[in-house]
Scaffold this motif. Structure first.
Motif, PDB file in Angstrom:
ATOM      1  N   VAL A  95       0.875  -1.172   0.000  1.00 51.89           N
ATOM      2  CA  VAL A  95       0.000   0.000   0.000  1.00 51.89           C
ATOM      3  C   VAL A  95       0.912   1.222   0.000  1.00 51.89           C
ATOM      4  N   LEU A  96       0.940   1.953  -1.107  1.00 51.50           N
ATOM      5  CA  LEU A  96       1.979   2.944  -1.342  1.00 51.50           C
ATOM      6  C   LEU A  96       1.416   4.308  -1.693  1.00 51.50           C
ATOM      7  N   ASP A  97       1.827   5.310  -0.933  1.00 51.50           N
ATOM      8  CA  ASP A  97       1.586   6.697  -1.314  1.00 51.50           C
ATOM      9  C   ASP A  97       2.551   7.050  -2.446  1.00 51.50           C
ATOM     10  N   VAL A  98       2.247   8.106  -3.173  1.00 52.09           N
ATOM     11  CA  VAL A  98       3.089   8.482  -4.314  1.00 52.09           C
ATOM     12  C   VAL A  98       3.961   9.686  -3.979  1.00 52.09           C
ATOM     13  N   ASP A  99       3.333  10.861  -3.845  1.00 50.68           N
ATOM     14  CA  ASP A  99       4.106  12.096  -3.688  1.00 50.68           C
ATOM     15  C   ASP A  99       4.831  12.131  -2.356  1.00 50.68           C
ATOM     16  N   GLU A 100       6.111  12.413  -2.437  1.00 52.18           N
ATOM     17  CA  GLU A 100       7.032  12.459  -1.296  1.00 52.18           C
ATOM     18  C   GLU A 100       7.225  11.100  -0.636  1.00 52.18           C
ATOM     19  N   THR A 101       6.811  10.032  -1.330  1.00 48.57           N
ATOM     20  CA  THR A 101       7.072   8.672  -0.851  1.00 48.57           C
ATOM     21  C   THR A 101       7.762   7.880  -1.952  1.00 48.57           C
ATOM     22  N   LEU A 102       7.021   7.509  -3.001  1.00 50.44           N
ATOM     23  CA  LEU A 102       7.662   6.856  -4.141  1.00 50.44           C
ATOM     24  C   LEU A 102       8.499   7.845  -4.942  1.00 50.44           C
ATOM     25  N   ARG A 103       8.051   9.074  -4.984  1.00 52.83           N
ATOM     26  CA  ARG A 103       8.802  10.109  -5.679  1.00 52.83           C
ATOM     27  C   ARG A 103       8.859  11.330  -4.797  1.00 52.83           C
ATOM     28  N   SER A 104       9.840  12.196  -5.044  1.00 51.94           N
ATOM     29  CA  SER A 104      10.021  13.368  -4.195  1.00 51.94           C
ATOM     30  C   SER A 104      10.518  14.532  -5.019  1.00 51.94           C
ATOM     31  N   ALA A 105       9.853  15.671  -4.855  1.00 54.86           N
ATOM     32  CA  ALA A 105      10.274  16.870  -5.571  1.00 54.86           C
ATOM     33  C   ALA A 105      11.686  17.267  -5.169  1.00 54.86           C
ATOM     34  N   GLY A 106      12.070  16.953  -3.932  1.00 51.66           N
ATOM     35  CA  GLY A 106      13.399  17.340  -3.456  1.00 51.66           C
ATOM     36  C   GLY A 106      14.476  16.317  -3.736  1.00 51.66           C
ATOM     37  N   GLY A 107      14.093  15.046  -3.967  1.00 54.51           N
ATOM     38  CA  GLY A 107      15.105  14.017  -4.102  1.00 54.51           C
ATOM     39  C   GLY A 107      15.090  13.241  -5.397  1.00 54.51           C
ATOM     40  N   ASP A 393      15.512   7.204   3.544  1.00 56.68           N
ATOM     41  CA  ASP A 393      15.957   8.497   3.044  1.00 56.68           C
ATOM     42  C   ASP A 393      14.978   9.074   2.027  1.00 56.68           C
ATOM     43  N   ARG A 394      14.999  10.402   1.889  1.00 53.12           N
ATOM     44  CA  ARG A 394      14.192  11.048   0.848  1.00 53.12           C
ATOM     45  C   ARG A 394      14.553  10.461  -0.510  1.00 53.12           C
ATOM     46  N   GLY A 395      13.523  10.034  -1.232  1.00 49.83           N
ATOM     47  CA  GLY A 395      13.766   9.433  -2.534  1.00 49.83           C
ATOM     48  C   GLY A 395      14.283   8.008  -2.480  1.00 49.83           C
ATOM     49  N   GLY A 396      14.312   7.415  -1.284  1.00 47.78           N
ATOM     50  CA  GLY A 396      14.902   6.090  -1.118  1.00 47.78           C
ATOM     51  C   GLY A 396      13.905   4.969  -0.927  1.00 47.78           C
ATOM     52  N   ALA A 397      12.747   5.070  -1.561  1.00 53.16           N
ATOM     53  CA  ALA A 397      11.724   4.040  -1.395  1.00 53.16           C
ATOM     54  C   ALA A 397      12.213   2.678  -1.875  1.00 53.16           C
ATOM     55  N   ALA A 398      13.084   2.660  -2.888  1.00 58.91           N
ATOM     56  CA  ALA A 398      13.555   1.382  -3.429  1.00 58.91           C
ATOM     57  C   ALA A 398      14.275   0.563  -2.363  1.00 58.91           C
ATOM     58  N   ALA A 399      15.055   1.221  -1.525  1.00 59.06           N
ATOM     59  CA  ALA A 399      15.784   0.497  -0.476  1.00 59.06           C
ATOM     60  C   ALA A 399      14.818  -0.146   0.513  1.00 59.06           C
ATOM     61  N   MET A 400      13.748   0.559   0.864  1.00 58.87           N
ATOM     62  CA  MET A 400      12.771  -0.019   1.782  1.00 58.87           C
ATOM     63  C   MET A 400      12.026  -1.175   1.124  1.00 58.87           C
ATOM     64  N   LEU A 401      11.701  -1.031  -0.151  1.00 61.89           N
ATOM     65  CA  LEU A 401      11.050  -2.122  -0.867  1.00 61.89           C
ATOM     66  C   LEU A 401      11.948  -3.350  -0.923  1.00 61.89           C
ATOM     67  N   ARG A 402      13.256  -3.139  -1.069  1.00 67.28           N
ATOM     68  CA  ARG A 402      14.175  -4.277  -1.077  1.00 67.28           C
ATOM     69  C   ARG A 402      14.196  -4.979   0.277  1.00 67.28           C
ATOM     70  N   THR A 403      14.093  -4.212   1.350  1.00 65.57           N
ATOM     71  CA  THR A 403      14.039  -4.807   2.686  1.00 65.57           C
ATOM     72  C   THR A 403      12.822  -5.712   2.823  1.00 65.57           C
TER      73      THR A 403
END
Length: 413
Positions: A95-107, A393-403
């Motif tokens: 269950v995934l949010d998009v803005d500032e979670t999967l993607r980030s304007a800052g990262g 980390d900001r923009g680091g959703a992939a690392a959490m998904l790998r966990t």
């Protein structure tokens, strides 16, 4: 061997960093239109196969450990082990949010990174459904998901979109259940209030608001967005003024619906929602919109409707009214019904108060875990840190998904 011993030996005896680098190159950066690049890609693939074979031949469960080595570094792998040890089961829905979670304007330049898209594809191939849970409109979400993940995956019957913070659920490939309009299930009183606010919000906007805002193309929620860059001083000014205007409209609509004195509606709304949210109260004070009215002076019939309405303020970004009965937990519940998931154990990734509601729902029902980026709201971070501490980390959703992927691999051993 125990899982801990297996992981310890894997990361102690093998160059897992090299395996991950090669796997990333092979998967995420395939060779195109160049003989030299193709040769380089083929050499990398051959070396990857050799290194994987060394791991595979060294363990009875070598195939699983090869996947772990190619997926996560030591820290993420052992975090996945801790999660498996605590919960003893695999995550069976994202269950995934998009803005500032999967993607980030800052990262991530406001795009979903390719590593994250690849991780989502791996979960899909492993048979784990994906529920995208966002405040955005359906068409907007469908557009960038198809662009990033591909039309086939999005329409695979294993992807659901909870849009506009739970006003509707779109799950392609499920016949009459493909699109569920949850706002149609509200009573006539609530629908009438929102119809009134929506019909008046642009035509009656004062000039200083009308010139600086537009109405987001929602199906039900009424959301004001700035005609300026999000976060800019101009956006801050127009959204703060727009919030006051929107709350006043809501108060007048509710007063009319309950046959109360319409001219008092705006005062009642300001008093009620300022008392309910300190951030909104601060905006009213800065805009000179505070009122000499206590919440207990609001008529009971008016309060009864206010209690069902969600007024949301996003600094220099948006002002919105929605129904508290239409929220992300309700949308996620509807998505799970359509997907046919009777015994969910989900991971919820998000950054805002609306995501927190899903996290709390999962915790209360013991059906999931929560993760959040480091720049999330304080309440979200408090919840995540008090449970499993899954802050990335900001923009680091992939690392959490790998966990989480490692957690699932260990559960399958």
């Amino acid at each position: 061997m125990e899982r801990y011993d297996l992981l310890y030996r894997l990361y102690e005896d093998f160059d897992t960093a090299a395996i991950r680098d090669l796997q990333t190159f092979v998967d995420v950066f395939p060779a195109v239109d160049s003989r030299v690049a193709l040769d380089y890609w083929q050499d990398a693939r051959a070396e990857l196969d050799t290194r994987k074979a060394e791991v595979r031949d060294s363990f009875a469960v070598g195939e699983t450990l090869v996947e772990i080595a190619a997926t996560a570094d030591r820290d993420h792998a052992f975090t996945g082990l801790d999660l498996h040890s605590k919960y003893g089961r695999a995550v069976n829905v994202l269950v995934l949010d998009v803005d500032e979670t999967l993607r980030s304007a800052g990262g991530t330049d406001n795009e979903i990174p390719r590593e994250t898209l690849h991780a989502l594809t791996e979960f899909h191939e492993a048979g784990v459904p994906i529920v995208i849970c966002t405040g955005q409109t359906l068409e907007n979400v469908k557009g960038f998901l198809i662009q990033g993940l591909g039309n086939e995956l999005v329409h695979s019957s294993d992807v659901s979109i909870v849009y506009e913070t739970g006003t509707g659920v779109f799950t392609p490939g499920h016949g009459s259940q493909t699109k569920r309009l949850l706002y149609d299930e509200l009573d006539e009183e609530m629908i009438s209030v929102f119809d009134e606010v929506r019909s008046r919000v642009l035509p009656e906007a004062p000039d200083d608001v009308a010139r600086g805002i537009h109405l987001q193309g929602n199906e039900f929620n009424v959301t004001l967005k700035p005609n300026f860059d999000v976060g800019s001083p101009e956006a801050e000014r127009v959204i703060d003024r727009g919030l006051v205007y929107l709350v006043d409209l809501l108060g007048e609509a509710v007063a009319a619906e309950t046959d109360e004195v319409t001219t008092r509606g705006s005062d009642w709304a300001r008093a009620y929602f300022a008392a309910a949210d300190p951030e909104i109260e601060q905006v009213f004070e800065s805009e000179g919109a505070s009122v000499d009215c206590a919440p207990d002076e609001v008529p009971e019939a008016v309060t009864a409707i206010f209690e069902r309405v969600d007024v949301a303020y996003y600094h220099a970004d948006a002002a919105e009214v929605g129904s508290l009965e239409l929220n992300k937990p309700r949308g996620v519940g509807a998505a799970l019904e359509v997907l046919g998931i009777d015994d969910p154990f989900l991971v919820v990734m998000g950054d805002s108060k609306s995501d927190l509601r899903v996290m709390e729902w999962a915790a209360e029902n013991e059906c999931g875990i929560a993760a959040a980026p480091e720049h999330s709201s304080a309440a979200v971070l408090d919840h995540v840190r008090s449970t499993d501490g899954l802050v990335f980390d900001r923009g680091g959703a992939a690392a959490m998904l790998r966990t989480i992927y490692v957690m699932n691999l260990l559960a399958d051993l």
